[in-house]
Design a protein around this motif. Structure first.
Motif, PDB file in Angstrom:
ATOM      1  N   GLN A 160      -6.201  10.530 -14.623  1.00 31.32           N
ATOM      2  CA  GLN A 160      -6.812  11.057 -13.401  1.00 31.32           C
ATOM      3  C   GLN A 160      -7.444  12.433 -13.601  1.00 31.32           C
ATOM      4  O   GLN A 160      -8.138  12.920 -12.731  1.00 31.32           O
TER       5      GLN A 160
ATOM      6  N   LYS B  54      -0.291   7.769 -11.873  1.00 27.32           N
ATOM      7  CA  LYS B  54      -1.217   7.036 -12.737  1.00 27.32           C
ATOM      8  C   LYS B  54      -1.882   7.950 -13.753  1.00 27.32           C
ATOM      9  O   LYS B  54      -2.350   9.036 -13.403  1.00 27.32           O
TER      10      LYS B  54
ATOM     11  N   ALA C 221       0.830  -1.210   0.000  1.00 30.41           N
ATOM     12  CA  ALA C 221       0.000   0.000   0.000  1.00 30.41           C
ATOM     13  C   ALA C 221       0.862   1.257   0.000  1.00 30.41           C
ATOM     14  O   ALA C 221       0.535   2.264  -0.645  1.00 30.41           O
ATOM     15  N   GLU C 222       1.990   1.196   0.709  1.00 30.52           N
ATOM     16  CA  GLU C 222       2.887   2.356   0.716  1.00 30.52           C
ATOM     17  C   GLU C 222       3.459   2.624  -0.674  1.00 30.52           C
ATOM     18  O   GLU C 222       3.584   3.775  -1.105  1.00 30.52           O
TER      19      GLU C 222
ATOM     20  N   ALA D 212       9.769   4.795  -4.214  1.00 33.33           N
ATOM     21  CA  ALA D 212       9.000   4.593  -2.978  1.00 33.33           C
ATOM     22  C   ALA D 212       9.812   3.817  -1.954  1.00 33.33           C
ATOM     23  O   ALA D 212       9.767   4.098  -0.755  1.00 33.33           O
TER      24      ALA D 212
ATOM     25  N   ARG E 262       9.706  15.753  -1.850  1.00 29.08           N
ATOM     26  CA  ARG E 262       8.445  16.191  -2.444  1.00 29.08           C
ATOM     27  C   ARG E 262       8.727  17.011  -3.687  1.00 29.08           C
ATOM     28  O   ARG E 262       9.795  17.608  -3.817  1.00 29.08           O
TER      29      ARG E 262
ATOM     30  N   ASP F  86      -0.080   5.727  -7.490  1.00 30.14           N
ATOM     31  CA  ASP F  86      -1.364   6.353  -7.809  1.00 30.14           C
ATOM     32  C   ASP F  86      -1.193   7.821  -8.203  1.00 30.14           C
ATOM     33  O   ASP F  86      -1.968   8.356  -8.992  1.00 30.14           O
ATOM     34  N   LYS F  87      -0.182   8.467  -7.633  1.00 30.42           N
ATOM     35  CA  LYS F  87       0.059   9.861  -8.011  1.00 30.42           C
ATOM     36  C   LYS F  87       0.464   9.979  -9.479  1.00 30.42           C
ATOM     37  O   LYS F  87       0.149  10.958 -10.150  1.00 30.42           O
TER      38      LYS F  87
ATOM     39  N   GLN G  62       2.044   1.694  -3.429  1.00 29.85           N
ATOM     40  CA  GLN G  62       0.944   2.034  -4.332  1.00 29.85           C
ATOM     41  C   GLN G  62       0.544   3.503  -4.231  1.00 29.85           C
ATOM     42  O   GLN G  62       0.112   4.115  -5.212  1.00 29.85           O
ATOM     43  N   ALA G  63       0.706   4.060  -3.044  1.00 34.28           N
ATOM     44  CA  ALA G  63       0.332   5.473  -2.878  1.00 34.28           C
ATOM     45  C   ALA G  63       1.111   6.358  -3.842  1.00 34.28           C
ATOM     46  O   ALA G  63       0.570   7.314  -4.414  1.00 34.28           O
ATOM     47  N   PHE G  64       2.377   6.026  -4.039  1.00 33.61           N
ATOM     48  CA  PHE G  64       3.171   6.817  -4.995  1.00 33.61           C
ATOM     49  C   PHE G  64       2.796   6.485  -6.431  1.00 33.61           C
ATOM     50  O   PHE G  64       2.772   7.357  -7.298  1.00 33.61           O
TER      51      PHE G  64
ATOM     52  N   ASP H 182      -1.441  18.154  -3.425  1.00 27.39           N
ATOM     53  CA  ASP H 182      -2.295  17.000  -3.722  1.00 27.39           C
ATOM     54  C   ASP H 182      -3.772  17.374  -3.855  1.00 27.39           C
ATOM     55  O   ASP H 182      -4.633  16.497  -3.958  1.00 27.39           O
TER      56      ASP H 182
END
Lengths: 365, 365, 365, 365
Positions: free
Chosen positions: D52, D49, D39-40, D145, D157, D46-47, D42-44, D179
């Motif tokens: 969106q 992806k 999940a950690e 990540a 960041r 998803d940004k 995946q969070a990156f 975000d």
């Protein structure tokens, strides 16, 4: 030919031929704060120096090392301290006799790199072997002297264990003997035997091979990696990069092929002080590519030099059938001088893996 | 452990353990325009596949290679053409029996990397040997299959030449035999002898070492470099990166230490067609680090696996004295399966040096 | 600090500080058979040499290059031919004034590496900037001079295009002008403007930044790779390795962010001779990391030196608040001397990619 | 094309094209004992992806990361622990529309790598950009990540600071905003302005460039090296390896060329807690190639994509003059999706230098 560098973090680049003005190396990645003197370096250079007995080439050079960069002098006028920047070492070539090399400028010595060079490069520095001269190894020994300082407590020593078919008696092994005879033999009893044998080789203008054993004590456990970047792989690679080396083995080596798993297992017990004890060292101090804390043991085989007085069939640069005999200075057993070189290459390999494991900064001061 | 990559221009990175979902490799630097089929790759995989005789581990896996990138399919539905981009190959792990490995999760097998891993990493995938499982070598074989295509006309073959103390009779050498017996033996007469010997080893739950010889024919002259990046150095390094290898030699190897310069010299004559002929090949096809056009010959020694049924003394993770015996599947002679692996490593090394010499673009199409 | 090497096949390792006996480089991977003279090398060294106008540091050194290895002299007594072995070049330090550097031995110059060095290494050669002295770049220029010879027909030139906020008029661009003024300005009209501006900077003991543009013509199409090992990536990396460089751009560079896809597209037509013609060169000669045959264009920004006469707030080695002003020789615009250095770095990068594409042997002779 | 690897100790090799079955990376050198969850990662992912917002390509992929090796699962069923062995990550390609790419199989898009590929390789995977598809960057984000976890306390960041000629107002900088809008803009006020501008670009089938700023906080002082292996050099190299990047700068960057030494100096005072305080950060956290402990600041420029609806002049594979317009999915501003990619590349660079300084073993657990 773009890889005259070895090591990944403790990186040594060597340069130079037998007949240029100088040769040397650049050591990149040595941590800052390491103290050494030129005399310490020179002690190792002197072991490798030619002309010290009748059993090695009579070329005579002082092999004095100059340090051109990467150090700050301390007030005592002797101690140098590394700054973390590249350390350039230079050794002048002082005894060059170009006239000795007339015939082999055009005729390929069988077993020598002459032919291979011309095929690859189309140009060849035939003087004294050019780049593949044993002189190049002076730079390795200088680098190795510094590498020892990188790993606190490590002791890397080597000895000659075989000349031709004559092996030492391992029961006689005594490190004290190694510097007491012209062969770096750890077995005092073998010395007169080898003397007589090599005198015969020398007088015949012949040459013979040898086997060297390197032992590194005080290597911290945990250096290396399971597969690829194995400590033993990098030792093998670095030993094989020495001129005339044709075989390398770790611990039992080829002997390991001959025995069973029961025999080869190095059993373990806990010591009274809470550190594990190995009951044997067939592995040569390395399991799965990683040092165990036991002495690291490597051996390598050096072929006889192809520069011999006996005529051999060959061809010349123009494709004519010729015969070749090599006049000039000879090395009846180049393996002898490979002893300090093997030490140096193993010391550099261990320093490199030490830095990979511990990092390049602030670990050694 | 940051060097699971070998090669400088033909670069292979392998990944994967015995008990993850898959293992594989990324081949970076393969020139564009090379045509191959999965069937061609698979033929080499099948040679390495376990479970093919009673003399190797009974783990059974199909070892089907998937190519995930770096190729374009041709219209015939079979041929793949390389595009010059990284080629990712993946092999699934299908036969994992984690339950077999209970005791060795905490007890160190003598002679195995268990102890060294824990010292280095503090964490260890004990299942099936983790990263140092022989399964990792499947990725090497896949890479080697492609490497052969990079060098036009090269043929790389290997054979088992020794099990324990029993060597083949070299006079019987016949490449045709190698695929006709479960040992990759080039000597038909040795097969029943080895069968009987290994049956004994197997029934005793013991293991034994072996020696493999790799021969590469059709290697262009001029690959390699005089010192450092020697072709033989890189072959030695890559063979030594295989699990359980303890020694490597080129040509005469350690035998070269025993003979004189006269004996070791490979004499030359000009052939009628204007190409030089070597009258012998003590050098193993490499002089001064550079290929001569003769067959390249390398041998390597594989130690007996440390996974044996006999109890051996050891310690466990908590520092207790214990004894260990390894249940589960055994490989009485892991050296057998090293034959196709050795081939693959030599093929990759030659491809790498071929590209260094010729460049990465436009040479093979 | 183990990476004073750049290039993958044409590899340059530099060593040396401002105040040691010498500095230099080892060029590893230069193909055999390349002919050059010391005078050719020296011509590039002379462009970089300090003390040539009042706008650069007044340190005076001859910067004579000695070639210590890797070459054979030809009979004319001038021409040297590369042999394919490492080429060691050495430049002596002759004008060292250690006494100038008293105060900055302990006080950190704001904007200078002093503080960072002490944090990292705990030891620092404060004399003349130590390893990060601009003198190190002499070795780069020497290497670059040879690199040009590796790629037949390539011409690499650079010019100063901006000092402080004052940019040249690109319509005036004339390569002939570059060697006619102390700024390497391609625009004759800017020279008096910059002279007046820099005289002010110099008299104030101040300093100012600059932008340099490098143009490489005759670069064969097809060098580089799509992502990673992009030709522009390696140019950026190598330019950014020069002291005081804070930005790098290719072709339109940051300007590309400001325009649309229509504007940025370099349209193409077939030329009468069957070779494609680009109607513009926004890409700077590189598309997708690969050279197109158009001129390769790179720019880099050099910050003002932090050695200035004006007092600035800082701390010293013992953590005291202090103020610092740098006495001694000043460089009002270090960017000027970066012009030949930028050329050299681009030339080395192109030579490296040329060899990756074409191989190291037999392509240039 | 043999360098799809970046990093020296934290080494990332990526593979895969837009239209193969999958893409991915192998992370070699990650220290053992690092805990993370999918999940950690995946969070990156998803940004980065696509699909969106209407301002990025409408290709839709889940970009789910599978970890195939190098980890042991913990009992919670979620946490994975690194073992020190290579970590293979795989992402399937699920949304491939090969039919979209008909015309550009033979016609070169001006400003695109099409032409350069064919010149270099003679073969080209035209489907979705092949290897230079933006999809390759998914593998970088996955690696980044994990890299963040290697350096304790580091925060990396990025934000979009410019689209076309429209820059953010830096006084409005608020990381919280990044975000909250489809542009990763740190300035809430710019969002409607960019929306309107990009809607125009999108409707016209056009494209435009952008500038991204990456800020890394918590970087330990002392990472990097004075010249070569400079932290800023490696950041520049890694950012320049991203598709379509044409410029990179550190701290003031090209702005440093415009100011004086007085302005550029980052003055220092001792803080009350005994740690030095910098009064400004023109240097971008790096002095002399070495991190100072200040935030590391880098910017990079992304050119407009060359896939546009407007017809442009070009040639085809057979050398005919043609015109080209790119149908199918468009990215009006590819720079937007470069934000998480830039973060990832900087994170990987810092992790690599952290390990060089501290070593690969035992530092992070």
């Amino acid at each position: 030919m773009s890889h005259n560098t070895f090591g990944h973090l403790f990186r040594v680049t060597t340069w130079g031929e037998s007949h240029g003005p100088a040769l040397g190396c650049v050591i990149d990645g040595c941590p800052p704060g390491i103290r050494f003197t030129l005399a310490e370096i020179q002690a190792f250079m002197d072991k490798r120096k030619p002309g010290q007995s009748r059993f090695v080439t009579q070329r005579r050079e002082e092999d004095l090392v100059k340090v051109l960069s990467g150090v700050l002098p301390e007030d005592d006028g002797e101690t140098l301290v590394t700054t973390g920047t590249p350390i350039s070492m230079l050794i002048e070539n002082t005894d060059q006799r170009s006239k000795d090399y007339g015939e082999i400028a055009t005729r390929y010595r069988p077993g020598h790199a002459d032919y291979a060079y011309d095929i690859k490069y189309g140009i060849r520095d035939y003087r004294g072997g050019g780049r593949s001269s044993a002189r190049e190894t002076a730079a390795r020994v200088a680098a190795g002297a510094l590498a020892r300082k990188v790993v606190p407590g490590v002791i890397v020593r080597a000895a000659l264990v075989q000349i031709g078919k004559i092996k030492i008696n391992r029961d006689n092994w005594d490190w004290e003997q190694v510097d007491q005879n012209p062969f770096f033999a750890p077995d005092a009893a073998i010395v007169p035997v080898w003397e007589e044998y090599l005198d015969g080789i020398r007088k015949a203008g012949s040459s013979v091979g040898a086997v060297i054993e390197v032992v590194a004590e005080g290597v911290p456990a945990g250096l290396g990696a399971p597969i690829y970047a194995k400590l033993d792989q990098d030792i093998a690679s670095n030993l094989m990069s020495i001129n005339a080396v044709k075989g390398v083995e770790i611990g039992n080596g080829f002997g390991a092929a001959e025995i069973t798993g029961e025999e080869n297992a190095d059993e373990m017990r806990m010591g009274n002080d809470g550190t594990p004890i190995f009951l044997s060292n067939h592995a040569g101090g390395i399991l799965g590519g990683i040092s165990t804390g036991q002495p690291v043991i490597a051996r390598f085989a050096v072929k006889p030099t192809s520069s011999i007085l006996t005529e051999r069939l060959s061809i010349d640069k123009d494709g004519n059938n010729v015969s070749v005999r090599t006049k000039g200075r000879h090395d009846p057993c180049v393996g002898i001088r490979a002893v300090p070189i093997g030490e140096a290459m193993v010391a550099c390999t261990i320093a490199d893996h030490f830095l990979r494991d511990r990092g390049q900064n602030g670990k050694v001061r």
